[in-house]
Enzyme design. Structure first.
Site, short mmCIF file in Angstrom:
data_model
loop_
_atom_site.label_atom_id
_atom_site.label_comp_id
_atom_site.label_asym_id
_atom_site.label_seq_id
_atom_site.Cartn_x
_atom_site.Cartn_y
_atom_site.Cartn_z
N GLY A 1 33.50 -42.58 -35.81
CA GLY A 1 34.19 -43.80 -36.19
C GLY A 1 33.68 -45.01 -35.44
N TYR B 1 42.66 -26.72 -41.10
CA TYR B 1 41.73 -27.85 -41.15
C TYR B 1 40.94 -27.85 -42.46
CZ TYR B 1 37.86 -30.94 -39.92
OH TYR B 1 36.94 -31.96 -39.93
#
Length: 273
Positions: A27, A163
């Site tokens: 990110g 996940y």
């Protein structure tokens, strides 16, 4: 932000962007890369206040005052997410690119609820808020929403079932919503990126390099953060709405939409009479 007819790609100059999970790892590198691409402003959301504030200071010193904006936000809290979007749209008066990158990765039995809330629910909520801000049907200029899934959405792994399931849900949601006539009506492209394992702190924290599947499945070849970000930027620039992209193995982004479509065609054949 304009479309280059010659190169058939989006030019990110002057774009207003928002990245979730932007304080560290992929990110943070993506925020920096968008600014390198001459995005006008990049807002990034994260719960890591110290890291986020430090990155904002660093990026504004490098790229110019007010180019980067950190917003402390738990994206799983819809009220906080709503406030963050309002802050961005009020401040910059538009929104062009959103990358829903934030995720929680834990082994099954640990933080399962948090994984569902952050990885899937928050991605859905953020997508709808982005579309509301961008859509031509609401007077917007269109834009791009990239939802980060995972190659584990396409590869069953018994030790990371929760996940993998959240990332499969992200893929299915984005592909289904992004189909025509969505783009024709909204002028918003919805894209899915499925990264392979990437050399980030979360990867090492979960000790995935010693995961038994690492030794037997070619999927588990680790790539650099730089390669992952280059792939995501390429998808933002060129991807068609509803498309799915593999970003893995330090290789260029690969459009795998036809493979995904073929898989769902097989699934659909089971329920057809």
């Amino acid at each position: 932000m304009v479309w280059d007819e010659v190169k058939q790609c989006l030019v990110l100059s002057d774009a207003v962007c928002l990245v979730t999970g932007g304080a560290a790892g992929v990110g943070a590198a993506l925020v920096s890369s968008l600014l390198t691409e001459n995005a006008q402003h990049v807002a990034f959301l994260d719960i890591e206040e110290k890291k986020g504030a430090a990155l904002e200071t660093q990026l504004n010193a490098k790229f110019g005052a007010l180019r980067a904006k950190f917003i402390k936000c738990d994206i799983a809290n819809e009220d906080e997410l709503t406030r963050a979007y309002k802050l961005v749209t009020d401040k910059y008066r538009r929104l062009d690119v959103v990358v829903n990158n934030a995720a929680v990765l834990s082994r099954d039995g640990e933080n399962s609820g948090r994984m569902v809330d952050v990885n899937f629910k928050a991605s859905v909520n953020s997508t709808f808020k982005a579309v509301e801000a961008m859509s031509a049907e609401n007077g917007g200029s269109g834009g791009v929403v990239v939802n980060i899934s995972s190659l584990l959405a396409l590869n069953q792994d018994s030790r990371l079932a929760v996940y993998s399931a959240t990332k499969a849900a992200v893929l299915q949601f984005t592909v289904t919503l992004g189909k025509e006539p969505f783009y024709t009506n909204s002028k918003v492209r919805l894209l899915t990126v499925c990264p392979g394992p990437t050399d980030t702190a979360i990867y090492h924290r979960q000790n995935l390099q010693n995961h038994p599947a690492h030794l037997t499945q070619p999927y588990f070849q680790k790539q650099s953060v730089e390669s992952a970000v280059l792939g995501i930027i390429e998808v933002i620039k060129t991807g068609a709405s509803g498309s799915v992209w593999k970003v893995a193995d330090d290789e260029p982004a690969q459009d795998i939409s036809q493979h995904v479509k073929k898989g769902f065609t097989v699934f659909s054949s089971v329920v057809k009479k």
